[in-house]
Design a protein around this motif. Sequence first.
Motif, PDB file in Angstrom:
ATOM      1  N   TRP A 127       0.840  -1.206   0.000  1.00  0.00           N
ATOM      2  CA  TRP A 127       0.000   0.000   0.000  1.00  0.00           C
ATOM      3  C   TRP A 127       0.876   1.258   0.000  1.00  0.00           C
ATOM      4  O   TRP A 127       0.613   2.211  -0.717  1.00  0.00           O
ATOM      5  CB  TRP A 127      -0.943  -0.013   1.202  1.00  0.00           C
ATOM      6  CG  TRP A 127      -1.833   1.192   1.285  1.00  0.00           C
ATOM      7  CD1 TRP A 127      -1.768   2.210   2.183  1.00  0.00           C
ATOM      8  CD2 TRP A 127      -2.915   1.513   0.417  1.00  0.00           C
ATOM      9  NE1 TRP A 127      -2.734   3.143   1.933  1.00  0.00           N
ATOM     10  CE2 TRP A 127      -3.459   2.740   0.839  1.00  0.00           C
ATOM     11  CE3 TRP A 127      -3.470   0.884  -0.691  1.00  0.00           C
ATOM     12  CZ2 TRP A 127      -4.523   3.345   0.205  1.00  0.00           C
ATOM     13  CZ3 TRP A 127      -4.546   1.491  -1.331  1.00  0.00           C
ATOM     14  CH2 TRP A 127      -5.052   2.701  -0.875  1.00  0.00           C
ATOM     15  N   TRP A 128       1.934   1.229   0.802  1.00  0.00           N
ATOM     16  CA  TRP A 128       2.876   2.343   0.874  1.00  0.00           C
ATOM     17  C   TRP A 128       3.508   2.584  -0.503  1.00  0.00           C
ATOM     18  O   TRP A 128       3.627   3.725  -0.963  1.00  0.00           O
ATOM     19  CB  TRP A 128       3.925   2.051   1.945  1.00  0.00           C
ATOM     20  CG  TRP A 128       4.987   3.091   2.090  1.00  0.00           C
ATOM     21  CD1 TRP A 128       4.842   4.372   2.556  1.00  0.00           C
ATOM     22  CD2 TRP A 128       6.368   2.936   1.760  1.00  0.00           C
ATOM     23  NE1 TRP A 128       6.060   5.011   2.546  1.00  0.00           N
ATOM     24  CE2 TRP A 128       7.011   4.151   2.062  1.00  0.00           C
ATOM     25  CE3 TRP A 128       7.125   1.878   1.269  1.00  0.00           C
ATOM     26  CZ2 TRP A 128       8.370   4.354   1.870  1.00  0.00           C
ATOM     27  CZ3 TRP A 128       8.475   2.073   1.070  1.00  0.00           C
ATOM     28  CH2 TRP A 128       9.084   3.300   1.378  1.00  0.00           C
ATOM     29  N   MET A 129       3.898   1.500  -1.173  1.00  0.00           N
ATOM     30  CA  MET A 129       4.490   1.635  -2.502  1.00  0.00           C
ATOM     31  C   MET A 129       3.468   2.161  -3.509  1.00  0.00           C
ATOM     32  O   MET A 129       3.775   3.008  -4.346  1.00  0.00           O
ATOM     33  CB  MET A 129       5.052   0.283  -2.973  1.00  0.00           C
ATOM     34  CG  MET A 129       6.277  -0.170  -2.218  1.00  0.00           C
ATOM     35  SD  MET A 129       6.763  -1.864  -2.610  1.00  0.00           S
ATOM     36  CE  MET A 129       7.345  -1.669  -4.286  1.00  0.00           C
ATOM     37  N   PHE A 130       2.250   1.654  -3.424  1.00  0.00           N
ATOM     38  CA  PHE A 130       1.206   2.066  -4.354  1.00  0.00           C
ATOM     39  C   PHE A 130       0.863   3.550  -4.192  1.00  0.00           C
ATOM     40  O   PHE A 130       0.534   4.227  -5.157  1.00  0.00           O
ATOM     41  CB  PHE A 130      -0.052   1.208  -4.157  1.00  0.00           C
ATOM     42  CG  PHE A 130      -1.180   1.594  -5.051  1.00  0.00           C
ATOM     43  CD1 PHE A 130      -1.116   1.365  -6.415  1.00  0.00           C
ATOM     44  CD2 PHE A 130      -2.322   2.197  -4.536  1.00  0.00           C
ATOM     45  CE1 PHE A 130      -2.163   1.736  -7.250  1.00  0.00           C
ATOM     46  CE2 PHE A 130      -3.365   2.569  -5.363  1.00  0.00           C
ATOM     47  CZ  PHE A 130      -3.284   2.333  -6.721  1.00  0.00           C
ATOM     48  N   GLY A 170       2.038  -6.771  -4.676  1.00  0.00           N
ATOM     49  CA  GLY A 170       2.247  -7.144  -3.270  1.00  0.00           C
ATOM     50  C   GLY A 170       0.958  -7.179  -2.486  1.00  0.00           C
ATOM     51  O   GLY A 170       0.707  -8.108  -1.708  1.00  0.00           O
ATOM     52  N   ILE A 171       0.106  -6.177  -2.686  1.00  0.00           N
ATOM     53  CA  ILE A 171      -1.189  -6.137  -1.993  1.00  0.00           C
ATOM     54  C   ILE A 171      -2.026  -7.356  -2.371  1.00  0.00           C
ATOM     55  O   ILE A 171      -2.589  -8.029  -1.508  1.00  0.00           O
ATOM     56  CB  ILE A 171      -1.945  -4.831  -2.328  1.00  0.00           C
ATOM     57  CG1 ILE A 171      -1.245  -3.627  -1.701  1.00  0.00           C
ATOM     58  CG2 ILE A 171      -3.398  -4.909  -1.851  1.00  0.00           C
ATOM     59  CD1 ILE A 171      -1.753  -2.291  -2.221  1.00  0.00           C
ATOM     60  N   ALA A 172      -2.106  -7.639  -3.680  1.00  0.00           N
ATOM     61  CA  ALA A 172      -2.926  -8.760  -4.155  1.00  0.00           C
ATOM     62  C   ALA A 172      -2.399 -10.104  -3.640  1.00  0.00           C
ATOM     63  O   ALA A 172      -3.147 -10.897  -3.061  1.00  0.00           O
ATOM     64  CB  ALA A 172      -2.983  -8.765  -5.685  1.00  0.00           C
ATOM     65  N   PHE A 173      -1.105 -10.346  -3.828  1.00  0.00           N
ATOM     66  CA  PHE A 173      -0.538 -11.637  -3.448  1.00  0.00           C
ATOM     67  C   PHE A 173      -0.607 -11.860  -1.933  1.00  0.00           C
ATOM     68  O   PHE A 173      -1.132 -12.865  -1.462  1.00  0.00           O
ATOM     69  CB  PHE A 173       0.906 -11.771  -3.937  1.00  0.00           C
ATOM     70  CG  PHE A 173       1.545 -13.054  -3.511  1.00  0.00           C
ATOM     71  CD1 PHE A 173       1.237 -14.239  -4.163  1.00  0.00           C
ATOM     72  CD2 PHE A 173       2.429 -13.095  -2.438  1.00  0.00           C
ATOM     73  CE1 PHE A 173       1.805 -15.447  -3.761  1.00  0.00           C
ATOM     74  CE2 PHE A 173       3.000 -14.292  -2.029  1.00  0.00           C
ATOM     75  CZ  PHE A 173       2.690 -15.466  -2.688  1.00  0.00           C
TER      76      PHE A 173
END
Length: 188
Positions: free
Chosen positions: A35-38, A64-67
């Motif tokens: 989330w931070w990266m997004f 990352g969020i999805a996986f």
Amino acid sequence: MSRDQRTSDQTIIPLSRTKLLLVMAGSMVFVVGGWWMFRAQPGSALEGGPLGHLTLVHAMGLIGIAFFGLVAAFAFRKLFDRSPGLVLREDGIVDNSSGVAAGLIPWRDIVGFDVMVIQQSRMLVIRVVSPEAYIERGNPLKRSLNRMNFKLCGSPLAIASTTLKINFDELVRLCSAYHAKYGAAQGR
């Protein structure tokens, strides 16, 4: 005699609630990181970092969020699953250890085992006579994950001790012993 009443040679390996909680907590940390990266803005430290372009940073965040969101959801669901994680018995292995659990894998289908290591995490890869039959089990998401398992490790079936109340070396020892006893009895 019904299956529940029979006496047989079986080993029941329960799911580990402690390990499932750790998997869930670790996954949530990665979801927050994703989330931070997004949410990274132009000019942030992430833009010029190892991933370079902000679009790539956002994409990696979403992946990352999805996986890790799926991993956390699986772990949460398994916390309330009272079925054993793995059962070794005369007719085969009953796998309920993961989000792509195979169910019953008869000894007659099992050719052997391999150990695969991915970033210090070990998996017991179950080599089967007809991988396609196991790839096509389940809903579209499960079939897709089975295909990815097959491409990654040469079999759609892989078991980690990550969610089980057993260490990996003991898991390998038990599966090999049962296969030697019951796989050989079926002409292997």
